[in-house]
Design an enzyme around this catalytic site. Structure first.
Site, mmCIF file in Angstrom:
data_model
loop_
_atom_site.group_PDB
_atom_site.id
_atom_site.type_symbol
_atom_site.label_atom_id
_atom_site.label_comp_id
_atom_site.label_asym_id
_atom_site.label_seq_id
_atom_site.Cartn_x
_atom_site.Cartn_y
_atom_site.Cartn_z
ATOM 1 N N GLU A 264 -52.471 -34.510 1.268
ATOM 2 C CA GLU A 264 -51.727 -35.770 1.141
ATOM 3 C C GLU A 264 -50.504 -35.753 2.049
ATOM 4 O O GLU A 264 -49.777 -34.752 2.043
ATOM 5 C CB GLU A 264 -51.322 -35.988 -0.316
ATOM 6 C CG GLU A 264 -52.541 -36.193 -1.204
ATOM 7 C CD GLU A 264 -52.206 -36.539 -2.650
ATOM 8 O OE1 GLU A 264 -51.025 -36.737 -2.981
ATOM 9 O OE2 GLU A 264 -53.164 -36.615 -3.443
ATOM 10 N N HIS A 282 -51.673 -42.271 -3.904
ATOM 11 C CA HIS A 282 -51.193 -41.484 -5.054
ATOM 12 C C HIS A 282 -50.144 -42.272 -5.863
ATOM 13 O O HIS A 282 -49.022 -41.804 -6.067
ATOM 14 C CB HIS A 282 -50.616 -40.134 -4.593
ATOM 15 C CG HIS A 282 -50.609 -39.098 -5.690
ATOM 16 N ND1 HIS A 282 -50.772 -37.763 -5.468
ATOM 17 C CD2 HIS A 282 -50.455 -39.225 -7.046
ATOM 18 C CE1 HIS A 282 -50.712 -37.104 -6.607
ATOM 19 N NE2 HIS A 282 -50.516 -37.979 -7.587
HETATM 20 P P1 NAD Z 1 -54.785 -33.562 -19.901
HETATM 21 O O1 NAD Z 1 -54.457 -32.125 -19.856
HETATM 22 O O2 NAD Z 1 -54.323 -34.364 -21.074
HETATM 23 O O3 NAD Z 1 -56.349 -33.775 -19.749
HETATM 24 C C1 NAD Z 1 -57.126 -33.041 -18.845
HETATM 25 C C2 NAD Z 1 -58.468 -32.825 -19.492
HETATM 26 O O4 NAD Z 1 -59.317 -32.185 -18.548
HETATM 27 C C3 NAD Z 1 -58.381 -31.909 -20.728
HETATM 28 O O5 NAD Z 1 -59.002 -32.527 -21.834
HETATM 29 C C4 NAD Z 1 -59.121 -30.666 -20.281
HETATM 30 O O6 NAD Z 1 -59.797 -30.033 -21.354
HETATM 31 C C5 NAD Z 1 -60.085 -31.235 -19.261
HETATM 32 N N1 NAD Z 1 -60.644 -30.247 -18.370
HETATM 33 C C6 NAD Z 1 -60.120 -29.057 -17.974
HETATM 34 N N2 NAD Z 1 -60.990 -28.414 -17.177
HETATM 35 C C7 NAD Z 1 -62.074 -29.213 -17.069
HETATM 36 C C8 NAD Z 1 -63.308 -29.101 -16.385
HETATM 37 N N3 NAD Z 1 -63.612 -28.018 -15.647
HETATM 38 N N4 NAD Z 1 -64.209 -30.114 -16.495
HETATM 39 C C9 NAD Z 1 -63.918 -31.220 -17.236
HETATM 40 N N5 NAD Z 1 -62.760 -31.364 -17.918
HETATM 41 C C10 NAD Z 1 -61.852 -30.379 -17.816
HETATM 42 O O7 NAD Z 1 -54.192 -34.175 -18.543
HETATM 43 P P2 NAD Z 1 -53.917 -35.713 -18.214
HETATM 44 O O8 NAD Z 1 -52.509 -36.021 -18.543
HETATM 45 O O9 NAD Z 1 -54.990 -36.537 -18.811
HETATM 46 O O10 NAD Z 1 -54.043 -35.694 -16.621
HETATM 47 C C11 NAD Z 1 -55.319 -35.670 -16.000
HETATM 48 C C12 NAD Z 1 -55.167 -35.546 -14.494
HETATM 49 O O11 NAD Z 1 -54.463 -36.676 -13.964
HETATM 50 C C13 NAD Z 1 -54.372 -34.313 -14.020
HETATM 51 O O12 NAD Z 1 -55.013 -33.765 -12.887
HETATM 52 C C14 NAD Z 1 -53.052 -34.887 -13.575
HETATM 53 O O13 NAD Z 1 -52.434 -34.084 -12.619
HETATM 54 C C15 NAD Z 1 -53.537 -36.219 -12.994
HETATM 55 N N6 NAD Z 1 -52.485 -37.229 -12.828
HETATM 56 C C16 NAD Z 1 -52.518 -38.012 -11.705
HETATM 57 C C17 NAD Z 1 -51.544 -38.973 -11.519
HETATM 58 C C18 NAD Z 1 -51.558 -39.860 -10.312
HETATM 59 O O14 NAD Z 1 -50.495 -40.255 -9.859
HETATM 60 N N7 NAD Z 1 -52.717 -40.220 -9.778
HETATM 61 C C19 NAD Z 1 -50.513 -39.141 -12.465
HETATM 62 C C20 NAD Z 1 -50.538 -38.360 -13.615
HETATM 63 C C21 NAD Z 1 -51.531 -37.405 -13.789
#
Ligand code: NAD
Length: 310
Positions: A264, A282
Site C-alpha cells: 500500500e 484502505h
Molecule cells: P476479529 O479478530 O474480531 O475477527 C477476525 C476473525 O478471523 C476471528 O473470528 C478469527 O477467529 C478469524 N480467523 C483467524 N484466522 C482465520 C483463518 N485462518 N481463516 C478464517 N478466519 C480466521 O477482527 P475484526 O475486528 O473483525 O477485523 C477483521 C479484519 O479487518 C482484520 O484483518 C483487521 O485488520 C481488518 N480491518 C480493516 C480495516 C480497513 O480499514 N479496511 C479496518 C479495521 C479492521
C-alpha cells in the site's frame, strides 16, 4: 482522579481522544508528521506512544522508549507495532478493535452493491457522456448466498447488515463462532472450500497471519462460481493479487472489490484497471464516527491503565 505523564501522538487522530487525555491531566505532544528517525530520538521522553497506521513502532523505537508504559494503536490490527519487542519490555500494547466494525461492515456492503450494479463504471461513463444502460445488467443481493470468511467483530456486523438485505449467510472460521449470532442469522457454518464453491458473494474479515497469507489463490479462485464476487476489506496479504488478476481476466470470479492491498499504496495497476475491479484506498475505518470512537476508546484505556484500574 488526575493522572500524570507524557503522551506522544505520532499520527493524525480525532481530537476527541486528545481532549480526554488532556482533561485527565496528561501532557500530549501532537506530532502527526513525525519521521521515523525523529521518533527514535524523541521516544525516551514519553510514557505513552500513540499511533494509527502511518507510524511503525519498530524494535528500534521500543528500545529507545526507555520510559514507555503503553503503546496504543488507534485502530484494529497491530501489524505496525513490534508487539513481541514491546512485551519483552513489559510495555502494554493496546488497540481499539471494536471501533471500526460498523464503518468496515458498511463499506463491505457498499462494495458488494458497487460490484453487483457496476456503480463506479456507470458513474465514470455517465460523466464522460456515455449512456451505457444496456451494458449494465446487474444482479440483486437479496436471496443470494454471502460467504463470510472470518466471523469476528466485522464479519458478524457485515452478516447482520446482509441479513437485512435478505441475503443467506455461510460462514467459515477456524475458531468457534458466536452461538447467538448463528441462531440470530441462521448462518450455515462450513469449511472454506465449501464456502468458496457455494457463495455468490464472498467477504473477507480475517487477520493477516501466516495461515491467512494468500488464502485466496489460484486454486481457490478456480473453485468460485463464475458469477461470484469477492470483497476484501481485511488485509491485502490474504489475496494473491497476481493470481486474482489472471482469474478475473479468465472470468472466474466475475469481479472483485479491494480496500486493502499486498503493498500500500498498490503497485499492481493492471489489476486495479480491470473493469471488473472496484478499488478504494484502505478507507474501511475512515469515517468520522469510527475515528472519533477509536480515539476516545484508546484515550479511556490509556487513562484507566495509568490509574491502575486495568
Ligand atoms: P476479529 O479478530 O474480531 O475477527 C477476525 C476473525 O478471523 C476471528 O473470528 C478469527 O477467529 C478469524 N480467523 C483467524 N484466522 C482465520 C483463518 N485462518 N481463516 C478464517 N478466519 C480466521 O477482527 P475484526 O475486528 O473483525 O477485523 C477483521 C479484519 O479487518 C482484520 O484483518 C483487521 O485488520 C481488518 N480491518 C480493516 C480495516 C480497513 O480499514 N479496511 C479496518 C479495521 C479492521
Amino acid at each position: 482522579m488526575q493522572v500524570s505523564g507524557r503522551v506522544l501522538v505520532c499520527d493524525s487522530i480525532d481530537q476527541a481522544g486528545i481532549d480526554s487525555l488532556k482533561r485527565a491531566g496528561l501532557q500530549v505532544d501532537y506530532r502527526p508528521e513525525i519521521k521515523a528517525a525523529e521518533l527514535v530520538a524523541a521516544a525516551r521522553d514519553f510514557e505513552v506512544i500513540v499511533v494509527r497506521s502511518r507510524t511503525k513502532v519498530t524494535k528500534e523505537v521500543i528500545d529507545a522508549a526507555a520510559n514507555a508504559r503503553i503503546i496504543a494503536r488507534v485502530g484494529v490490527g497491530l501489524d505496525n507495532v513490534d508487539v513481541r519487542a514491546a512485551e519483552a519490555r513489559k510495555i502494554k500494547v493496546i488497540n481499539a478493535p471494536e471501533a471500526a466494525a460498523t464503518a468496515v461492515a458498511e463499506l463491505a456492503i457498499g462494495l458488494m452493491i458497487s460490484l453487483a450494479r457496476s456503480i463506479p463504471r456507470a458513474d465514470a461513463e455517465g460523466k464522460r457522456g456515455n449512456w451505457i444502460k444496456k451494458d449494465l445488467m446487474g444482479t440483486q443481493l437479496s436471496g443470494k448466498y454471502l460467504g463470510i470468511v472470518g466471523v469476528g467483530n466485522i464479519g458478524r456486523h457485515t452478516g447482520r447488515l446482509a441479513k437485512a438485505l435478505h441475503m443467506n449467510l455461510i460462514g467459515y472460521d477456524p475458531f468457534p463462532i458466536n452461538r447467538d449470532f448463528i441462531s440470530e442469522t441462521g448462518m450455515i457454518v462450513t469449511d472454506l472450500d465449501t464456502l468458496v464453491e457455494s457463495a455468490d458473494f464472498i467477504t473477507c474479515h480475517v487477520p493477516a497471519t501466516p495461515e491467512t497469507k494468500h488464502m485466496f489463490n489460484a486454486a481457490r479462485f478456480a473453485r468460485m462460481k463464475p458469477t461470484a464476487y469477492l470483497v476484501n476489506t481485511s488485509r491485502g496479504e490474504i489475496i494473491d493479487e497476481a493470481a486474482l488478476y489472471s482469474a478475473l481476466k479468465a472470468g472466474r470470479p466475475a469481479g472483485a472489490a479491494l480496500d486493502v492491498y499486498e503493498t500500500e499504496p498498490p503497485t499492481n495497476k493492471d489489476l486495479l484497471n480491470l473493469p471488473n475491479v472496484v478499488c478504494t484506498p484502505h478507507i474501511g475505518a475512515q469515517t468520522k464516527e469510527a475515528q472519533e470512537l477509536a480515539s476516545t476508546v484508546i484515550a479511556e484505556k490509556i487513562i484507566q491503565i495509568l490509574r491502575g484500574v486495568i
